[in-house]
Write an enzyme that holds these catalytic residues in place. Structure first.
Site, mmCIF file in Angstrom:
data_model
loop_
_atom_site.group_PDB
_atom_site.id
_atom_site.type_symbol
_atom_site.label_atom_id
_atom_site.label_comp_id
_atom_site.label_asym_id
_atom_site.label_seq_id
_atom_site.Cartn_x
_atom_site.Cartn_y
_atom_site.Cartn_z
ATOM 1 N N ASP A 23 0.817 -1.210 0.000
ATOM 2 C CA ASP A 23 0.000 0.000 0.000
ATOM 3 C C ASP A 23 0.853 1.264 0.000
ATOM 4 O O ASP A 23 1.949 1.280 0.562
ATOM 5 C CB ASP A 23 -0.883 -0.042 1.264
ATOM 6 C CG ASP A 23 -2.024 0.936 1.178
ATOM 7 O OD1 ASP A 23 -2.279 1.495 0.093
ATOM 8 O OD2 ASP A 23 -2.674 1.162 2.213
ATOM 9 N N SER A 68 -7.128 -5.665 -5.593
ATOM 10 C CA SER A 68 -8.280 -6.228 -4.872
ATOM 11 C C SER A 68 -9.538 -6.190 -5.740
ATOM 12 O O SER A 68 -9.589 -5.448 -6.730
ATOM 13 C CB SER A 68 -8.520 -5.436 -3.582
ATOM 14 O OG SER A 68 -9.062 -4.169 -3.901
ATOM 15 N N THR A 69 -10.538 -6.952 -5.344
ATOM 16 C CA THR A 69 -11.808 -6.920 -6.082
ATOM 17 C C THR A 69 -12.372 -5.491 -6.057
ATOM 18 O O THR A 69 -12.981 -5.044 -7.020
ATOM 19 C CB THR A 69 -12.838 -7.893 -5.450
ATOM 20 O OG1 THR A 69 -12.762 -7.780 -4.040
ATOM 21 C CG2 THR A 69 -12.573 -9.325 -5.834
ATOM 22 N N ASN A 71 -10.585 -2.781 -6.093
ATOM 23 C CA ASN A 71 -9.788 -1.888 -6.951
ATOM 24 C C ASN A 71 -10.375 -1.724 -8.356
ATOM 25 O O ASN A 71 -10.037 -0.774 -9.061
ATOM 26 C CB ASN A 71 -8.339 -2.383 -7.075
ATOM 27 C CG ASN A 71 -7.515 -2.200 -5.814
ATOM 28 O OD1 ASN A 71 -6.535 -2.912 -5.594
ATOM 29 N ND2 ASN A 71 -7.885 -1.240 -4.968
ATOM 30 N N SER A 198 -8.491 -4.848 5.116
ATOM 31 C CA SER A 198 -8.974 -4.577 3.755
ATOM 32 C C SER A 198 -9.289 -5.830 2.931
ATOM 33 O O SER A 198 -8.799 -5.978 1.802
ATOM 34 C CB SER A 198 -7.966 -3.705 2.990
ATOM 35 O OG SER A 198 -7.782 -2.480 3.642
HETATM 36 C C1 FPP Z 1 -2.088 0.359 -3.145
HETATM 37 O O1 FPP Z 1 -1.562 1.653 -3.255
HETATM 38 C C2 FPP Z 1 -1.559 -0.438 -4.180
HETATM 39 C C3 FPP Z 1 -2.287 -1.006 -5.161
HETATM 40 C C4 FPP Z 1 -3.742 -0.860 -5.301
HETATM 41 C C5 FPP Z 1 -1.634 -1.798 -6.182
HETATM 42 C C6 FPP Z 1 -0.422 -2.541 -5.738
HETATM 43 C C7 FPP Z 1 0.296 -2.848 -6.940
HETATM 44 C C8 FPP Z 1 1.611 -2.814 -7.097
HETATM 45 C C9 FPP Z 1 2.596 -2.578 -6.023
HETATM 46 C C10 FPP Z 1 2.163 -3.100 -8.421
HETATM 47 C C11 FPP Z 1 1.887 -4.525 -8.673
HETATM 48 C C12 FPP Z 1 2.637 -4.977 -9.742
HETATM 49 C C13 FPP Z 1 3.038 -6.237 -9.852
HETATM 50 C C14 FPP Z 1 3.870 -6.513 -11.003
HETATM 51 C C15 FPP Z 1 2.695 -7.327 -8.884
HETATM 52 P P1 FPP Z 1 -2.583 2.821 -3.435
HETATM 53 O O2 FPP Z 1 -2.690 3.110 -4.873
HETATM 54 O O3 FPP Z 1 -3.877 2.483 -2.759
HETATM 55 O O4 FPP Z 1 -1.837 3.943 -2.701
HETATM 56 P P2 FPP Z 1 -2.509 5.109 -1.840
HETATM 57 O O5 FPP Z 1 -3.207 4.437 -0.695
HETATM 58 O O6 FPP Z 1 -1.327 5.893 -1.411
HETATM 59 O O7 FPP Z 1 -3.417 5.848 -2.754
#
Ligand code: FPP
Length: 242
Positions: A23, A68-69, A71, A198
């Site tokens: 996250d 996640s679902t 997302n 979550s």
């Molecule tokens: C949460 O950060 C992260 C995600 C929803 C996606 C996680 C994905 C990656 C780390 C890349 C995955 C790639 C591979 C190749 C496995 P956020 O966007 O919710 O951050 P925030 O809470 O600061 O907005």
């Protein structure tokens, strides 16, 4: 080079299964005046580093929450950016992933595009006989949905007359989860300052130890992982006993 934090870790009793909620990509980008997608690119690079490190120190199971679902409700361009990163990873994994790592994708596969499903299945098949670390990538994953999926499998067996509803046990339900053949996570790590689960591995987390940190995922380093492991090793796990 041995990092200072490594000294606190007893490498002979590492957690068998570590799970990470990756996250903070969005906030990492915002702080730098970059688009959210740039945060995901850095997050994906960091994912590669941490996977490599976990393999090197001898972790047996690593589960990462990649999408996640819930997302799916993000703006379409962000969803596309994440799917592109995942697709690129699945393409490059043949070359860049340690050849002992077995990859499993857990989640609602039907929600993915046909091209992505094909890539997922190909990589799983390619790595299925490997005996090193198991890397579970949770993709279009939701724990409640996983439990419903498992419940339906059991209900079908009852419907078919294979068993009675009263005969259902926790072990049976466990076996029907995506991680049914794996140990539960010993340690769940969530960077970025949030302190919630979550919809992640709700069933499997029954006795997991949690570790939180304010560091944002793109900045999460092997030394943070070692801090988490060291703290985990100092805890007294009683599993409901005394
Ligand atoms: C949460 O950060 C992260 C995600 C929803 C996606 C996680 C994905 C990656 C780390 C890349 C995955 C790639 C591979 C190749 C496995 P956020 O966007 O919710 O951050 P925030 O809470 O600061 O907005």
């Amino acid at each position: 080079m041995i990092h200072l934090a490594e000294k606190k870790v007893d490498f002979s009793r590492l957690p068998k299964h570590i799970a990470i909620i990756m996250d903070g990509n969005g906030r990492w980008a915002k702080k730098r005046g970059l688009p959210r997608s740039a945060g995901h690119v850095r997050g994906a690079d960091n994912f590669r580093k941490i996977v490599r490190y976990c393999g090197e120190i001898g972790i047996s199971y690593l589960t990462v929450y990649a999408f996640s679902t819930e997302n799916w409700s993000r703006p379409q361009d962000e969803v596309n950016a994440l799917m592109n990163l995942l697709s690129e990873y699945l393409d490059r994994a043949y070359k860049e992933l340690d050849d002992r790592v077995r990859v499993r994708i857990i989640g609602e596969r039907d929600m993915l595009s046909p091209e992505l499903i094909e890539k997922v299945e190909a990589l799983e098949a390619y790595t299925k006989d490997r005996t090193g670390m198991v890397l579970n990538i949770a993709l279009s994953y939701g724990a409640r949905q996983e439990i419903v999926h498992a419940t339906k499998s059991l209900a079908k067996r009852v419907e078919n007359g294979e068993m009675k509803a009263d005969e259902i046990t926790t072990e049976m339900l466990n076996e029907c989860l995506y991680t049914g053949d794996q140990p539960d996570p010993d340690l769940i790590i969530r960077p970025s300052g949030e302190k919630r689960i979550s919809n992640f591995m709700l069933w499997q987390a029954a006795y997991s130890e949690f570790w939180y940190s304010n560091v944002l995922w793109p900045s999460f380093k092997p030394e943070h992982l070692l801090d988490a492991i060291a703290e985990y090793q100092g805890r007294n796990r009683r599993f409901g006993g005394v």
